[in-house]
Design a protein around this motif. Sequence first.
Motif, PDB file in Angstrom:
ATOM      1  N   THR A 238       0.851  -1.189   0.000  1.00  0.00           N
ATOM      2  CA  THR A 238       0.000   0.000   0.000  1.00  0.00           C
ATOM      3  C   THR A 238       0.886   1.238   0.000  1.00  0.00           C
ATOM      4  OG1 THR A 238      -1.735  -1.152   1.212  1.00  0.00           O
ATOM      5  CG2 THR A 238      -1.803   1.254   1.227  1.00  0.00           C
ATOM      6  N   VAL A 249      -2.657  10.504  -1.841  1.00  0.00           N
ATOM      7  CA  VAL A 249      -2.780   9.234  -2.556  1.00  0.00           C
ATOM      8  C   VAL A 249      -2.673   8.099  -1.554  1.00  0.00           C
ATOM      9  CG1 VAL A 249      -1.718   7.668  -4.232  1.00  0.00           C
ATOM     10  CG2 VAL A 249      -1.859  10.102  -4.744  1.00  0.00           C
ATOM     11  N   GLU A 250      -3.511   7.084  -1.726  1.00  0.00           N
ATOM     12  CA  GLU A 250      -3.367   5.832  -0.974  1.00  0.00           C
ATOM     13  C   GLU A 250      -3.883   4.711  -1.872  1.00  0.00           C
ATOM     14  OE1 GLU A 250      -3.807   4.230   3.532  1.00  0.00           O
ATOM     15  OE2 GLU A 250      -5.506   5.358   2.733  1.00  0.00           O
ATOM     16  N   GLU A 251      -2.948   3.940  -2.414  1.00  0.00           N
ATOM     17  CA  GLU A 251      -3.303   2.884  -3.353  1.00  0.00           C
ATOM     18  C   GLU A 251      -2.508   1.622  -3.044  1.00  0.00           C
ATOM     19  OE1 GLU A 251      -2.927   4.002  -7.419  1.00  0.00           O
ATOM     20  OE2 GLU A 251      -3.994   5.920  -7.179  1.00  0.00           O
ATOM     21  N   THR A 252      -3.138   0.476  -3.279  1.00  0.00           N
ATOM     22  CA  THR A 252      -2.452  -0.809  -3.134  1.00  0.00           C
ATOM     23  C   THR A 252      -2.008  -1.285  -4.510  1.00  0.00           C
ATOM     24  OG1 THR A 252      -3.763  -1.373  -1.186  1.00  0.00           O
ATOM     25  CG2 THR A 252      -2.669  -3.184  -2.337  1.00  0.00           C
ATOM     26  N   LYS A 253      -0.707  -1.603  -4.616  1.00  0.00           N
ATOM     27  CA  LYS A 253      -0.130  -1.983  -5.898  1.00  0.00           C
ATOM     28  C   LYS A 253       0.576  -3.336  -5.756  1.00  0.00           C
ATOM     29  CE  LYS A 253      -0.810   2.010  -8.157  1.00  0.00           C
ATOM     30  NZ  LYS A 253      -1.526   2.127  -9.445  1.00  0.00           N
TER      31      LYS A 253
END
Length: 867
Positions: A238, A249-253
């Motif tokens: 994350t 921004v807060e994204e799981t990649k």
Amino acid sequence: MSIEFIHPQYLAGLIFIVVLLWGFRYSLTDFSKRQRYFSLAIRFVILLLIVFALAGLTLLSPTHEKMIVFLLDQSRSIDSAANEKAQQFLEAAQKIAGKTPIRVVTFAASPQIQNIEPNSFPFSFSSDSSVPKEVAASDSTNTNTNKTNIAAAMEPALALIPPRYVPHLVILSDGNETDGDILTAAIRGGVAISTVPLPASAEPEVQLAAIKLPAQIRQGEPFYLDIVIQSNHNTDGTITLYKDSFKVVEETKPLKIGENIFRFRQSADDQRQHKFSVAVNVAGGDTILDNNQASGLLFTGGKPRVLLIDSEPKTIRDLASALREQDITAEVRPPEGVPQTLEELDQFDAVILSNVPATSLTVDQMNLLRTYLTDLGGGLMMLGGEQSFGLGGYYKTPVEEILPVRCDFEKEKEKPSLAISLVIDRSGSMGGQKMELAKDAAKAAVELLAPRDFVTVIAFDHESYVVCAMQSAVSTGTINSAISTIEAAGGTNIYSGLIDAHEQLRRTSAKLKHVILLTDGHSSPGDYDGIVRQMVNDQITVSTVGVGDADNELLKMIAENGKGRHYSCNDPKAIPQIFAKETITAGKSAIHEMPFVPVIITPTEVLANIDIETAPPLLGYVVTRAKPTSQFILATQNETGTGDPLLIWWRYGLGMSAAFSSDAKSRWGAEWLTWAGYSKFWAQVVRQIMRQSDQRGSRIEIQQNSGNIHLTLDVTDEEKYRYINEATGQTTVIRPDLSKEEITLQQTAPGRYEADIDIDLGKTNHQGGYHFQTVLKSGEKNILNQSRGVMTGYPEELRLKPTNNDLLQRLAESTGGLFNPQPEELFQPDPTRTAWRATPLWSYLLTIAAGLFVLDVLLRRIDLNFR
């Protein structure tokens, strides 16, 4: 074999052969000639033996016997698997060593000599207390494992090996050195070095390798931010991105093995500088968390920005609006919003303090303001108010140091005299720094008093002591000497201190009487309400200062009933500012509240097109004193003709500070708020003190490498369309701990100037924000004055790297050692390397000389009659 003399200077003793020959020539003995010659020969041999013994005759015999020192890497990049391999290797070496002596030196940032415990399996060692004296200086505890310095371990390792052995060093490491140069050190050392590569960490690890930002953009311009993440296994992470203190921004990649690059589109607003911070979080499968964060700074060009600090932010909005009308971005904050870091402060071109007391700022914040002004070229202005200058307690603070005015003042003769009683807690809990700061505060308060004022100092523990009886403040030296004698001991009885203070003040004829009470504890019981009521009846006011875990409820009650002020002080360093503020406030002479018209003392272009003579009157100001080298621009003028400083400025370091002793709001400047020249006046004054930064035709790039920061400046003359060459440049580097360093820029190409700044990320005080104030001059003309910064993160040791087999192999080959050997190979004799074992012969020589001496005595006593 060969021989050598340890002390060849003693061979000069052979000159005594002449004495032996002279004695032989003129001897009166009647022995036979043969006996005399025989005696001479024996004496000659004795002399030779004694001289050779003194000269340290030593027999050197060649040997191929080795002594092996193992250098064991203990830095953070060595995980449990690598440590296990090293243990197994060392245990095997210990088993087959036989008579070959072995030693161990562990290292990370620094080396530590170890003592091997015999027959200990698994292999173990402890600190060696029996090392040679010349080695002891290198024997330090490896508390810092955030660096790998193999070269530093080489010197103490060689010092352990006596000359009678062939030295052999064996390095067990992953070869990823972050400090020093082992190849250069090894070539200079001239000894065989074998290397045993330890495996890179196989434990699951995710590392935020870098955050890539453009060097500079325009305000409002969109840009791309690249985040580089390294992983040694497939997982999900994350990514959280912060712009300044706001999450954007807060994204799981998904993360694959190797390098992962993620790009995010962002834009810059009207701030001069933005701090972007990134964190990656992996749910399990991450061994080291210290390398999961990184930060970067982005600089923007645009309108100048000013930070306005006011105790009542609503009252300063007229000034903020006036500046915005003149294309200056103004941000208004309360004192709690004063920046805590240099990165945040560097976003502004100037800071204005309006009616902000020193007690609302920490000492660290005041030091930041000084650094911002002197080294980053920022601007600072203080506006008047009942909590500004001396009234705000700025006497002898870092802020007063950089202001063009002094925060003490000469009290006018017609002003009422003041008698002040300083009541100081000297109980045991006040020991150490608190007691010293309290004494310094008391001395500073005495210095602020006028010659017609009076002072008494009272200390209390379980009872009260009159340290200094009521006397004229003229005797500053005597009073300060008495204050210096106060020592911390005993309990806490505030009541007894107030009783003595009342008694001392009651007998004085001063018009104003005030008590400042300082304590850090809880007092024994007493009739506090009664004693305070008596003080008020005798026209005595009481202010209280509670330090740390003091009884603030009691102190607040005393201050309220005593018609004074209460201060709750968590930081003892603020005590001097509180005492200074209270002393000046009690004197009631630092404020002049009567209408006056400003008068121009020094004409300046800053006030061009502003008709000061037609400006409406101001209604009051704070009394200050101009410092000798300041520029006195405007003065006050009233019926008495008094000309105190109104507007004054000076250059301090790279920046400029100013003082305006009246205010810019509705108390004293009420009539100015409707004046047509109000906006223009303040805009031109603020532009005068703010940071001057000409960025046209220039570009600064800052690149962080392992162990240093590289700064590149490209500069051109846009009017003449050519590079600017042969200029002199210098950058002031401010490290995270606020230490400073001056670096000279070197021209490396047309229009390009560069510099390298050494950093040590293994030290925590080197991690954080680095700021660079770069100045470029051509002769006496300033070409460039720019401020830039960079954020440094975790140590290089925490980065994911494979074993550096190339370095380890080159190290072994260049020194004649072995790469990745088996333990038994290390103990094989090496006929190409020889050491010389020294055998001192002095004892044998003296023994023979003693025997010959007996024979010589015999020859002098007995006639052997050779016939």
